[in-house]
Design a protein around this motif. Structure first.
Motif, PDB file in Angstrom:
ATOM      1  N   GLU A 177       0.828  -1.198   0.000  1.00  0.00           N
ATOM      2  CA  GLU A 177       0.000   0.000   0.000  1.00  0.00           C
ATOM      3  C   GLU A 177       0.867   1.254   0.000  1.00  0.00           C
ATOM      4  OE1 GLU A 177      -3.771   1.284   2.601  1.00  0.00           O
ATOM      5  OE2 GLU A 177      -1.884   1.428   3.721  1.00  0.00           O
TER       6      GLU A 177
ATOM      7  N   GLY B   6       2.459   2.009  -3.172  1.00  0.00           N
ATOM      8  CA  GLY B   6       1.433   2.564  -4.047  1.00  0.00           C
ATOM      9  C   GLY B   6       1.277   4.064  -3.895  1.00  0.00           C
TER      10      GLY B   6
ATOM     11  N   ALA C 285       1.701   6.583  -7.072  1.00  0.00           N
ATOM     12  CA  ALA C 285       0.608   7.479  -7.448  1.00  0.00           C
ATOM     13  C   ALA C 285       1.050   8.939  -7.376  1.00  0.00           C
ATOM     14  CB  ALA C 285      -0.596   7.240  -6.544  1.00  0.00           C
TER      15      ALA C 285
ATOM     16  N   ARG D  56      -3.293  13.196  -7.798  1.00  0.00           N
ATOM     17  CA  ARG D  56      -3.251  11.760  -8.085  1.00  0.00           C
ATOM     18  C   ARG D  56      -3.323  10.939  -6.810  1.00  0.00           C
ATOM     19  NH1 ARG D  56       0.814  13.428 -11.896  1.00  0.00           N
ATOM     20  NH2 ARG D  56       2.376  12.956 -10.307  1.00  0.00           N
ATOM     21  N   LEU D  57      -2.598  11.377  -5.773  1.00  0.00           N
ATOM     22  CA  LEU D  57      -2.556  10.630  -4.518  1.00  0.00           C
ATOM     23  C   LEU D  57      -3.926  10.591  -3.851  1.00  0.00           C
ATOM     24  CD1 LEU D  57      -0.889   9.164  -2.346  1.00  0.00           C
ATOM     25  CD2 LEU D  57      -0.373  11.406  -1.355  1.00  0.00           C
TER      26      LEU D  57
ATOM     27  N   HIS E 268      -6.809  11.008  -5.266  1.00  0.00           N
ATOM     28  CA  HIS E 268      -7.689  10.169  -6.084  1.00  0.00           C
ATOM     29  C   HIS E 268      -7.375   8.690  -5.854  1.00  0.00           C
ATOM     30  CE1 HIS E 268     -10.212   8.992  -9.442  1.00  0.00           C
ATOM     31  NE2 HIS E 268      -9.195   8.344  -9.977  1.00  0.00           N
ATOM     32  N   HIS E 269      -6.110   8.368  -5.703  1.00  0.00           N
ATOM     33  CA  HIS E 269      -5.669   6.988  -5.492  1.00  0.00           C
ATOM     34  C   HIS E 269      -6.265   6.386  -4.220  1.00  0.00           C
ATOM     35  CE1 HIS E 269      -2.912   3.540  -5.353  1.00  0.00           C
ATOM     36  NE2 HIS E 269      -2.621   3.879  -4.112  1.00  0.00           N
TER      37      HIS E 269
ATOM     38  N   GLY F 284      -8.771  12.831 -10.798  1.00  0.00           N
ATOM     39  CA  GLY F 284      -7.319  12.863 -10.698  1.00  0.00           C
ATOM     40  C   GLY F 284      -6.720  13.292 -12.019  1.00  0.00           C
TER      41      GLY F 284
ATOM     42  N   SER G  64      -1.220   8.905 -16.844  1.00  0.00           N
ATOM     43  CA  SER G  64      -0.620   8.011 -15.857  1.00  0.00           C
ATOM     44  C   SER G  64       0.473   8.763 -15.099  1.00  0.00           C
ATOM     45  CB  SER G  64      -0.039   6.778 -16.540  1.00  0.00           C
ATOM     46  OG  SER G  64      -1.050   6.045 -17.195  1.00  0.00           O
TER      47      SER G  64
END
Length: 365
Positions: free
Chosen positions: A199, A202, A206, A261-262, A264-265, A272, A276
């Motif tokens: 996690e 991740g 992100a 992005r984070l 949204h992740h 986000g 990519s």
């Protein structure tokens, strides 16, 4: 002999009573509620702004409090996330990042709750210093804090006892501060649990900073925010966004996109970045014992810069003796090979100052 045994028994009984008393005091201290208070309802739907109020009694304000700005944005069900900056007051990119988030984020794009502290160590933020000018408190070395302690200890205790138990994630934005400059990076102390480690990795992917730093064997981790997060099962990530007492445009722009992005992740932001995340280079930071330190006092002439790859034994620079300028300068060497992740900013150094932090590139995560 009987009297001797009786004497020992009496002393043992007194010792056990003291232990029970001390244990009770420790438990009572842990259970003591925070003295920090706020008018903000953390569970209220919508946008709320105001202050955490840290009690502070001084000559010119006997019943005063220190204001720590807080914003809470809540919209329905979803994860709760704590965002913090200004843990050290001379680290500016994160403060601007979270202030602009509060100003610009639309409530309708939130799915859950954001608790935002853009300048959590408010006295240090106001002074532009690493530690608080009120009590010399380094917030990120005082967790889990004390409810009846100094103002900085009370802030740490409030975060540990009130905020962290209510959130699933905590992201804390740092930079190098006045004394250091980092390659723009996100970083974390990877948990031992494989699922939590996955996690956490991740988060880094992100966020998508140019560099990501993994830290192992961190000394004093239990007195830092990450120690409280790990103890309470809160997902944690931090950053090093530039430094040198300045504001890095490059690092800020990368972090601004990465934060969307984070969030949204982890599911708290409904949108986000469409693209990519950019690729991030992973480094394993070497232990604090392997950093490069000054072993003389004077002016440091650096021979290398951020991002350069050094071999063990490479000369890092020299320390010049300004009081005895006819002396040969003192050479400084890298003990281990690696990439320069962080360098000292002020040229004036004393024995014990950290000059360089290095890391080893990690190919596959």
């Amino acid at each position: 002999m009987t009297a001797l045994i009786a004497g020992h028994s009496s002393r043992l009984a007194k010792y056990l009573r003291r232990c029970r008393c001390s244990s009770s005091k420790i438990k009572a201290r842990k259970m003591t509620k925070s003295k920090v208070w706020t008018d903000i309802d953390l569970d209220r739907e919508g946008r709320s702004t105001g202050y955490l109020r840290v009690p502070h009694s001084v000559n010119d304000s006997g019943y005063g409090w220190i204001p720590v700005p807080i914003a809470v944005l809540k919209n329905g069900d979803g994860p709760s996330v704590l965002l913090m900056a200004g843990n050290h007051g001379d680290e500016y990119e994160g403060q601007v990042l979270l202030m602009k988030l509060v100003q610009n984020l639309s409530l309708q794009n939130i799915r859950g709750r954001l608790i935002i502290l853009p300048g959590v160590n408010a006295p240090a933020v106001a002074a532009g210093t690493r530690i608080s000018p009120i009590d010399n408190g380094n917030l990120n070395r005082l967790f889990p804090g004390e409810p009846d302690g100094t103002p900085t200890q009370m802030i740490a205790h409030y975060i540990d006892s009130v905020l962290l138990p209510q959130v699933r994630y905590c992201f804390d934005f740092h930079s190098g501060g006045y004394s250091s400059e980092y390659l723009p990076a996100a970083h974390l102390v990877a948990p031992d649990n494989p699922d939590l480690r996955k996690e956490a990795i991740g988060f880094l992917k992100a966020f998508g900073m140019p560099n990501s730093i993994l830290i192992q064997g961190l000394i004093g981790g239990g007195t830092r925010l990450l120690g409280s997060c790990q103890r309470l099962g809160v997902g944690h990530m931090s950053t090093e966004l530039g430094g040198a007492g300045a504001f890095s445009i490059q690092a800020y722009r990368a972090a601004e996109q990465g934060l969307q992005r984070l969030l949204h992740h982890v599911g708290v932001l409904a949108y986000g970045q469409e693209d990519s995340p950019p690729a991030t280079r992973f480094f394993l930071r070497q232990s604090t014992q392997d950093f490069v330190y000054a072993e003389a006092t004077g002016v440091f002439e650096a021979y290398v810069g951020l991002g350069e790859t050094m071999e063990a034994g490479t000369q890092a620079g020299v320390v010049h003796f300004t009081e005895t300028p006819w002396r040969d300068p003192h050479p400084v060497f890298f003990r281990h090979g690696g990439v320069v992740l962080c360098k000292r900013s002020p040229a004036r150094v004393k024995i014990g100052d950290c000059l360089f932090v290095t890391g080893t590139a990690v190919e596959a995560i």
